[in-house]
Each structure stands twice: as C-alpha cells, then as structure tokens.
Write an enzyme that holds these catalytic residues in place. Structure first.
Site, mmCIF file in Angstrom:
data_model
loop_
_atom_site.group_PDB
_atom_site.id
_atom_site.type_symbol
_atom_site.label_atom_id
_atom_site.label_comp_id
_atom_site.label_asym_id
_atom_site.label_seq_id
_atom_site.Cartn_x
_atom_site.Cartn_y
_atom_site.Cartn_z
ATOM 1 N N CYS A 273 0.801 -1.236 0.000
ATOM 2 C CA CYS A 273 0.000 0.000 0.000
ATOM 3 C C CYS A 273 0.828 1.278 0.000
ATOM 4 O O CYS A 273 0.765 2.060 -0.944
ATOM 5 C CB CYS A 273 -0.918 0.007 1.220
ATOM 6 S SG CYS A 273 -2.102 -1.345 1.205
HETATM 7 N N1 LIG Z 1 -2.812 -5.620 2.398
HETATM 8 C C1 LIG Z 1 -3.262 -4.573 3.040
HETATM 9 O O1 LIG Z 1 -2.902 -4.341 4.184
HETATM 10 C C2 LIG Z 1 -4.240 -3.598 2.402
HETATM 11 C C3 LIG Z 1 -4.841 -2.626 3.212
HETATM 12 C C4 LIG Z 1 -5.742 -1.752 2.657
HETATM 13 C C5 LIG Z 1 -6.013 -1.828 1.289
HETATM 14 N N2 LIG Z 1 -5.414 -2.778 0.506
HETATM 15 C C6 LIG Z 1 -5.783 -2.846 -0.910
HETATM 16 O O2 LIG Z 1 -6.640 -3.982 -1.091
HETATM 17 C C7 LIG Z 1 -6.419 -4.575 -2.374
HETATM 18 C C8 LIG Z 1 -6.066 -6.043 -2.218
HETATM 19 O O3 LIG Z 1 -4.835 -6.140 -1.518
HETATM 20 P P1 LIG Z 1 -4.371 -7.475 -0.803
HETATM 21 O O4 LIG Z 1 -3.215 -7.084 0.043
HETATM 22 O O5 LIG Z 1 -5.530 -8.170 -0.200
HETATM 23 O O6 LIG Z 1 -3.857 -8.325 -2.065
HETATM 24 P P2 LIG Z 1 -3.408 -9.864 -2.063
HETATM 25 O O7 LIG Z 1 -2.417 -9.999 -3.146
HETATM 26 O O8 LIG Z 1 -3.062 -10.309 -0.682
HETATM 27 O O9 LIG Z 1 -4.734 -10.641 -2.463
HETATM 28 C C9 LIG Z 1 -5.372 -10.474 -3.679
HETATM 29 C C10 LIG Z 1 -6.088 -11.761 -4.039
HETATM 30 O O10 LIG Z 1 -6.815 -11.516 -5.246
HETATM 31 C C11 LIG Z 1 -6.711 -12.662 -6.059
HETATM 32 N N3 LIG Z 1 -7.011 -12.273 -7.426
HETATM 33 C C12 LIG Z 1 -6.241 -11.650 -8.321
HETATM 34 N N4 LIG Z 1 -6.917 -11.452 -9.460
HETATM 35 C C13 LIG Z 1 -8.162 -11.950 -9.276
HETATM 36 C C14 LIG Z 1 -9.315 -12.055 -10.080
HETATM 37 N N5 LIG Z 1 -9.346 -11.558 -11.310
HETATM 38 N N6 LIG Z 1 -10.401 -12.656 -9.571
HETATM 39 C C15 LIG Z 1 -10.393 -13.160 -8.322
HETATM 40 N N7 LIG Z 1 -9.329 -13.101 -7.511
HETATM 41 C C16 LIG Z 1 -8.225 -12.496 -7.981
HETATM 42 C C17 LIG Z 1 -5.303 -13.164 -5.821
HETATM 43 O O11 LIG Z 1 -5.161 -14.532 -6.195
HETATM 44 C C18 LIG Z 1 -5.155 -12.938 -4.310
HETATM 45 O O12 LIG Z 1 -5.590 -14.066 -3.574
HETATM 46 C C19 LIG Z 1 -5.346 -3.729 -3.027
HETATM 47 O O13 LIG Z 1 -5.936 -2.737 -3.801
HETATM 48 C C20 LIG Z 1 -4.624 -3.096 -1.851
HETATM 49 O O14 LIG Z 1 -4.004 -1.889 -2.195
HETATM 50 C C21 LIG Z 1 -4.542 -3.674 1.048
#
Ligand SMILES: NC(=O)c1ccc[n+]([C@@H]2O[C@H](COP(=O)([O-])OP(=O)(O)OC[C@H]3O[C@@H](n4cnc5c(N)ncnc54)[C@H](O)[C@@H]3O)[C@@H](O)[C@H]2O)c1
Length: 443
Positions: A273
C-alpha cells in the site's frame, strides 16, 4: 428495495472476490456478522485451503476460518458461476503499479479481469463494491463500463459503490470491525445499500457524497503516511550527520499535545500500500497536467533508504578495519514491517540484494518468513537461520531491519560484534551508562 431489506435481515449473500490480506479478512468479518459469504479467487490452492477451514495468512488464525466454514457461513470457489447467486459482491483484488517509464503507472489488470468475470452473471438489483485502492475516478471510468456492458446500468439496474479498505494486518490493536469505514455509491440508492451493508459489520460508517471522494480519501490517508515517513527519514539522515539521535527528537516532539503526529524512520517503506498508493494519486495529477510534488519528494527519500543502510554498514565495517566485500552479515527481519509475514516491496529484501551485489555474505533471521526465493535476494534462495549465541558471534555485523516483537533483542546484541540498528530497538538496552555491549550504529 428488497436488497436493503435482505441486508438488514442478514439474509443477503455476500461474495468476496480476491481472498488475500483484504479479502479473507473481510470474508471472516462479514461471516462473523452473520452473512453467508462466498469467497472467489483465481488461485485454486488458496480456495482449497479456505475450503478445508485453513488460513493461508499468518495474521488470520486457522480457527477463525474453520469456525465460519464449519458453521456453513463461509465457502470458497474458483467458479465464477456462483456470481448469479450473490446479492453483494466486494472486489478485493490487487492494484499494483507497473514500473515502466519514468514514473510508476497504475496497473488495473486485476480489477478489469475480476469485472470481466462478474459481468456476464451480474444480477439486476445486486450491489458491487470495489474495495481495492485506486485513483479517483477509477470505479466509474474503469469498473462501471465493464459491468454495464450487458445493458444493465449502475444506479438503475444494479448498485455500485466504493469502500476503501483500511485493515492493518498484524496490528492487534485495531480489529477490522472496529475500524470506521468510508463508503460511497453512485447515487442515493447505492449509498443507502452500501451504508446499510457496512453498518452491519463495522462499528462506524462514514458515507461521503461521491465515489471519487471515497477513492481520494484512501489515497490521501496513505500518501499522508508516505510523505511523513519521507520527512522523518530525511531528518534521520540529517541528524546522523549532526550527531543527534533522531528517535529522541521524534519522541520529544511527540510530547506536544496538538499539531504533531510521530512517524518513525526506518530502512525504507514496504508493503502493498504505502509505497504504491501515492503513485495512484500522482497519476490523477498527471492526467490534469499537474505534478504531485510531495509524492515524488518523499519517494526520492524513501527509495534511497536501503542504499543509506548499506552505506552506513560499509562505513561501520571500515571504521573497525573491515570491508563490505566478504563480510559475514546477519540481517534480522525481512518482512516489510513488524510482526507480519508479508515481504511485498520489503526494504529489507532490497538491502539484502544490495549487500549481495557488493559481495557481502548475507544470512537472515525472521521468525515470520522461513524462506526467501532466489529471484528476490540475488544469487541463491535462502532460509531463515536460527539464532544462537555461537551463530550470532560468527557474523561481522548484525543489521536490525524489522523490530519484530518475538525476537530476544538483548540476547542478540550481547553476542553481536557490531550492530546496525535501523529501528531503534537497541535504545532501551543500551540506555544504561554502564552499557558495555558491541558498537551500535544507527542507520
Ligand atoms: N494488504 C493490506 O494491508 C491492504 C490494506 C488496505 C487496502 N489494501 C488494498 O486492497 C487490495 C487487495 O490487496 P491485498 O493485500 O488483499 O492483495 P493480495 O495480493 O493479498 O490478495 C489479492 C487476491 O486476489 C486474487 N485475485 C487476483 N486477481 C483476481 C481475479 N481476477 N479474480 C479473483 N481473484 C483475484 C489473488 O489470487 C489474491 O488471492 C489492493 O488494492 C490493496 O491496495 C490492502
């Protein structure tokens, strides 16, 4: 509207697309609030583990997943045909940046791919919420046109909203359900539905007037951190030259009861992030012919920090008659922050790669990260080495890059020949005037 009534009754079925840090945390939170939740992911192994009641994330306990799976409230699948049965769909897929050209670019391939999978089965009257972090305008300019391709219109035939995720993995002080959620939708009906849904799960919901305002709110929050971390990192390098302890300065400034918020310096900025989201804000600015100057200024400082750590280590070794090339170094902590297993964009990994490139012999210890793949750190894959007095004594220097709470810092310092401390964990241990441990370099 029947959806709002179903949400109020708790009978609406909630789909979560993307079962990573954000999606799995959300799936558990919505299931705990009583909703039937269907998790969707393109990664079969993740889906299989969740189906068995297991968590693939360190900060989400197996028992939390198992409890919801056993209760029949949580299922997971790779089969998007279930979209036809879902009343609300939360999209939690990654939004990284592409490092092409002079500045990082938003990479929306996952958001687009998820929308393409949902669109053919989108149901009239359902609610789609984007939770992924993105630039202001993205939900309406990128997601909405794909979802409307079949002829259903957002705000009329289906509901569309945005709810930026604020979860802080590994931070036990703030349970997800206790964190205020900012939400918005395209039109009053969408806002009512999303507000009703999130109020069932989260203690406070702040509804803003437009999706763009909600998107910008998330970018502002994380850019605020990026800029302030850049500022304190710059101050650290200045203080080092002036012989002032920057942590003492920050702690003293934090005694001011108003107008100041402490940020801590470190070896750089990691995670999915904070080093990424400001570049979405910068993209918004560039589209208007403007420049997000604070983003680039903080970037130039934060991105320099791993090199600064390497430079300070080399200087410390030289001062003791040694040199970086051929030195045996132990990096302690490779996750991007304390008490988690996430190494995405971790500055510690960058430091390790830089040290390898300068021919240092580098091992690491991290209780949360048992192994690092070859492509991350340079020439060979490495495993976390166990800490023992003999092992610690065998290194020319120990570099503290992450302040995990489950490491015995006193023991580590006692046996180290030289310590490079980027997190100030040695401060209390060395505060005594009778301290006789190894030389400590703050970096
Ligand atoms: N990690 C954090 O602490 C955090 C906090 C706030 C916001 N965010 C935001 O949340 C979003 C997700 O982040 P994350 O850390 O959970 O990512 P992540 O990589 O941990 O998880 C994403 C998941 O989405 C899946 N994926 C990818 N393409 C897909 C599709 N087309 N259909 C279905 N599943 C799919 C992946 O296989 C994975 O399991 C991002 O935009 C990030 O910036 C993350």
């Amino acid at each position: 509207m029947t959806l709002v009534a179903d949400i109020r009754r708790g009978t609406a079925v909630v789909g979560v697309v993307g079962l990573g840090y954000v999606g799995l945390t959300n799936a558990i939170a919505f299931a705990e609030a009583g909703f039937r939740v269907v998790g969707l992911d393109v990664e079969p192994s993740r889906v299989a583990r969740i189906g068995r009641g297991e968590s693939h994330l360190e900060h989400v306990p197996h028992r939390d997943v198992a409890r919801q799976v056993t209760a029949g409230r949580l299922t997971a699948t790779t089969d998007f045909s279930v979209v036809a049965e879902l009343d609300c769909i939360l999209i939690c897929v990654p939004t990284p940046v592409r490092h092409e050209g002079p500045v990082p670019q938003p990479d929306l391939c996952h958001v687009k791919a998820a929308a393409e999978l949902i669109q053919p089965l989108l149901r009239r009257g359902s609610l789609i919420v984007l939770e992924s972090t993105t630039y202001a305008g993205c939900t309406e300019e990128v997601l909405q046109p794909i979802l409307e391709r079949g002829g259903l219109l957002a705000g009329r035939d289906f509901l569309l909203g945005y709810a930026p995720e604020r979860v802080d993995p590994g931070n036990a002080r703030f349970a997800p359900a206790g964190i205020t959620r900012v939400v918005s939708g395209c039109g009053a009906l969408c806002r009512e539905a999303i507000e009703t849904l999130y109020a069932k799960v989260f203690s406070t919901v702040e509804t803003v007037s437009s999706i763009r305002a909600a998107e910008m709110c998330k970018l502002f929050e994380n850019t605020f951190r990026w800029v302030n971390i850049g500022l304190v990192n710059e101050l650290k390098m200045l203080c080092d030259r002036l012989g002032i302890d920057v942590w003492e300065v920050v702690a003293a400034a934090a005694t001011k009861p108003f107008g100041f918020m402490p940020f801590q310096p470190g070896p750089g900025v990691g995670g999915h992030c904070i080093p990424v989201d400001p570049y979405y804000l910068a993209w918004n600015a560039r589209q208007l012919g403007l420049e997000a100057r604070f983003v680039s200024a903080a970037g130039s400082v934060n991105d320099r920090m791993p090199e600064y750590v390497v430079q300070r280590t080399a200087e410390a070794l030289r001062a003791g008659g040694g040199q970086l090339a051929g030195a045996r170094l132990l990096v302690v902590g490779v996750a991007y922050k304390r008490d988690i297993d996430d190494i995405r964009e971790s500055p510690a990994v960058t430091v390790m790669r830089m040290l390898h490139d300068r021919h240092a012999l580098v091992d690491y210890h991290d209780p949360h990260v048992p192994e690092l793949a070859e492509h991350l750190v340079g020439r060979y894959a490495v495993k976390s080495v166990p800490l023992s007095p003999e092992a610690i004594r065998s290194y020319d220097a120990v570099l503290i890059l992450v302040d995990h709470s489950d490491i015995d810092w006193a023991d580590l310092i006692t046996h180290a020949a030289l310590v490079v401390d980027t997190r100030n964990v040695t401060a209390q241990l060395t505060a005594s005037p009778t301290y006789h441990g190894p030389h400590i370099v703050k970096a």
